[in-house]
Design a protein around this motif. Sequence first.
Motif, PDB file in Angstrom:
ATOM      1  N   ARG A  13       0.820  -1.205   0.000  1.00  0.00           N
ATOM      2  CA  ARG A  13       0.000   0.000   0.000  1.00  0.00           C
ATOM      3  C   ARG A  13       0.854   1.256   0.000  1.00  0.00           C
ATOM      4  O   ARG A  13       1.970   1.260   0.551  1.00  0.00           O
ATOM      5  N   PHE A  14       0.298   2.305  -0.539  1.00  0.00           N
ATOM      6  CA  PHE A  14       0.835   3.656  -0.378  1.00  0.00           C
ATOM      7  C   PHE A  14       1.259   3.889   1.079  1.00  0.00           C
ATOM      8  O   PHE A  14       2.354   4.357   1.356  1.00  0.00           O
ATOM      9  N   MET A  74       5.462   0.497  -3.776  1.00  0.00           N
ATOM     10  CA  MET A  74       4.025   0.779  -3.803  1.00  0.00           C
ATOM     11  C   MET A  74       3.352   0.097  -4.991  1.00  0.00           C
ATOM     12  O   MET A  74       3.797   0.241  -6.123  1.00  0.00           O
ATOM     13  N   GLY A  75       2.278  -0.644  -4.716  1.00  0.00           N
ATOM     14  CA  GLY A  75       1.518  -1.281  -5.785  1.00  0.00           C
ATOM     15  C   GLY A  75       1.956  -2.697  -6.100  1.00  0.00           C
ATOM     16  O   GLY A  75       1.244  -3.415  -6.804  1.00  0.00           O
TER      17      GLY A  75
ATOM     18  N   GLU C  37      -7.422   3.680  -2.536  1.00  0.00           N
ATOM     19  CA  GLU C  37      -6.350   3.139  -3.379  1.00  0.00           C
ATOM     20  C   GLU C  37      -6.903   2.005  -4.268  1.00  0.00           C
ATOM     21  O   GLU C  37      -6.549   1.912  -5.449  1.00  0.00           O
ATOM     22  N   ASP C  38      -7.754   1.164  -3.691  1.00  0.00           N
ATOM     23  CA  ASP C  38      -8.412   0.103  -4.480  1.00  0.00           C
ATOM     24  C   ASP C  38      -9.307   0.710  -5.564  1.00  0.00           C
ATOM     25  O   ASP C  38      -9.375   0.206  -6.681  1.00  0.00           O
ATOM     26  N   ARG C  41      -7.324   1.952  -8.489  1.00  0.00           N
ATOM     27  CA  ARG C  41      -6.794   0.849  -9.305  1.00  0.00           C
ATOM     28  C   ARG C  41      -7.916   0.090 -10.022  1.00  0.00           C
ATOM     29  O   ARG C  41      -7.859  -0.104 -11.236  1.00  0.00           O
ATOM     30  N   PHE C  48      -2.383   4.159  -8.163  1.00  0.00           N
ATOM     31  CA  PHE C  48      -1.470   5.100  -7.506  1.00  0.00           C
ATOM     32  C   PHE C  48      -0.047   4.979  -8.069  1.00  0.00           C
ATOM     33  O   PHE C  48       0.673   5.973  -8.163  1.00  0.00           O
ATOM     34  N   LYS C  49       0.327   3.734  -8.373  1.00  0.00           N
ATOM     35  CA  LYS C  49       1.660   3.475  -8.939  1.00  0.00           C
ATOM     36  C   LYS C  49       1.906   4.396 -10.139  1.00  0.00           C
ATOM     37  O   LYS C  49       2.986   4.950 -10.300  1.00  0.00           O
ATOM     38  N   ILE C  52       0.826   8.550  -8.751  1.00  0.00           N
ATOM     39  CA  ILE C  52       1.795   9.162  -7.834  1.00  0.00           C
ATOM     40  C   ILE C  52       3.223   8.905  -8.297  1.00  0.00           C
ATOM     41  O   ILE C  52       4.042   9.819  -8.363  1.00  0.00           O
ATOM     42  N   GLY C  53       3.512   7.634  -8.637  1.00  0.00           N
ATOM     43  CA  GLY C  53       4.892   7.256  -8.933  1.00  0.00           C
ATOM     44  C   GLY C  53       5.394   7.821 -10.254  1.00  0.00           C
ATOM     45  O   GLY C  53       6.547   8.240 -10.365  1.00  0.00           O
ATOM     46  N   ARG C  56       3.236  11.853 -10.983  1.00  0.00           N
ATOM     47  CA  ARG C  56       3.504  12.807  -9.896  1.00  0.00           C
ATOM     48  C   ARG C  56       2.299  13.706  -9.605  1.00  0.00           C
ATOM     49  O   ARG C  56       2.423  14.912  -9.436  1.00  0.00           O
ATOM     50  N   LEU C 117       2.597  16.892  -7.367  1.00  0.00           N
ATOM     51  CA  LEU C 117       3.345  16.530  -6.157  1.00  0.00           C
ATOM     52  C   LEU C 117       4.712  17.196  -6.092  1.00  0.00           C
ATOM     53  O   LEU C 117       5.293  17.307  -5.018  1.00  0.00           O
TER      54      LEU C 117
ATOM     55  N   ALA D  20       4.886  10.440  -1.219  1.00  0.00           N
ATOM     56  CA  ALA D  20       4.794  11.812  -1.697  1.00  0.00           C
ATOM     57  C   ALA D  20       5.680  12.731  -0.848  1.00  0.00           C
ATOM     58  O   ALA D  20       5.766  13.930  -1.103  1.00  0.00           O
TER      59      ALA D  20
END
Lengths: 144, 144, 144, 144
Positions: A13-14, A74-75, C37-38, C41, C48-49, C52-53, C56, C117, D20
């Motif tokens: 998870r994040f 993450m993920g 988060e679920d 996805r 999120f991957k 966020i990853g 950004r 971000l 983040a």
Amino acid sequence: MTPSPFVVRKVVRFAHCDPAGIIYYPQYFMLAHDAKEDWFRDGLDYPFKQMIGIDRRGFPIVKVEAEFQRPSKMGDDLDVAISVRAIGAASLKLDYRFTCGPEPRMWIRTVLVMTNLDSGAAVPVPDWLRERMGRFQESAKDAP
Amino acid sequence: MTPSPFVVRKVVRFAHCDPAGIIYYPQYFMLAHDAKEDWFRDGLDYPFKQMIGIDRRGFPIVKVEAEFQRPSKMGDDLDVAISVRAIGAASLKLDYRFTCGPEPRMWIRTVLVMTNLDSGAAVPVPDWLRERMGRFQESAKDAP
Amino acid sequence: MTPSPFVVRKVVRFAHCDPAGIIYYPQYFMLAHDAKEDWFRDGLDYPFKQMIGIDRRGFPIVKVEAEFQRPSKMGDDLDVAISVRAIGAASLKLDYRFTCGPEPRMWIRTVLVMTNLDSGAAVPVPDWLRERMGRFQESAKDAP
Amino acid sequence: MTPSPFVVRKVVRFAHCDPAGIIYYPQYFMLAHDAKEDWFRDGLDYPFKQMIGIDRRGFPIVKVEAEFQRPSKMGDDLDVAISVRAIGAASLKLDYRFTCGPEPRMWIRTVLVMTNLDSGAAVPVPDWLRERMGRFQESAKDAP
């Protein structure tokens, strides 16, 4: 029936990840604990709700050893495989392997002792539970 | 100056404890991590903010071993003593002992590797940091 | 297609519960975050991957309001229903309802802002994401 | 004696922060809970150990409202100020403000109900505790 590990999938998870962008390592122990909780409920048919809440028994940890092989991000979908290394009179040796696809990420070896949660005293693992746990006993070649 | 461990006090919080009324064991690793963060800031004068946030260096964990001696309860004041077992080229062996008054509660032995957080590669521990860490090196008789 | 909430099941873990034997309330916000988060996805196909990853972008929280209706206990299966209350230029109003079978346990109302971000600045929700989120928009009568 | 808030300093830990690079917001509620635990022990002289462990009383949360003003980063020193908004027969309205130096970071308003932890029933706040809590009652102008 050939013994085989109990496997459950956990998502990184994040919230498990840190400013370095990878899993914060104590989260592996939390995931292992969650996986053990799943094993008791789905693999042993003895949910914590019953064991801890009603029967007032638990398996506090006595020893742990772990090796971190590759970082998780993450993920990532991690498969946590739980297997029984040995069952003593009151003790349980339980191992965990975390993999992401074919890639090993880390392993944990633990020693637990079955305990009366009210008195704190060690209690023998009952035969019916020992029998159920035995279905997940690893063969020598599997040990991490 | 005789080397001595770095000691910091941590309270066992309500939030650390589980329905069995004692500390949930992964919380020990979280407390150890917090204590290490305090050590970097107050003992080594090299706060994570600088090391991780600016210099992009970290000490991810490679191995951990721990033994749980006595359970800790909500409200207990724990003294966490951190000492250096060994410093290699890029590696650091760091030990923790948790006590409550005179009573030992658990210990942890870890192996860490200094890493470039962007590339993931191991990097040598710089001399100035090695020198500071050496002030907390345990003598042979102290090793858990 | 009639809009409907995104529902995901979460177990109240041993680790979520406190010495009073019930869920430690900040864990509800952690479970809500996991459910979100679920949703990203599985409901929005924008994990999120990626967001966020790689892209950004994030949705930091600006406001939260919650009401706790009934306590949850270890082993309870909670259904977390996520629905969209409103989507502004850069903001998102997201609601959560936690139920255990027919029994409401708690609800959360949040206001989030889409953010770059790296700069921290608010950014408009892209049309394709707004369209996907709209599929989970609640009707007026559903609002908690 | 002029009423004034109870203030305690909390560090934003590495473990509180997310990929983040800022605090993961449920951690604010955990820090608030830790601060409340400090307040009971150091401000009210009624530690949780006694209240929860022995007297079997607690203050479960009924409502919470929070606003996030500015993000907090790893290593930030946060001052958490706790003040009492109101005390009812069995209820307590408790507010928190998080600041970093002069900069406001977030605030939380909560409603709690004093409860018998064994029966789950609301119980009146005893006079001696009400009197002690009153010392931290905010004046109207302080309310967030």
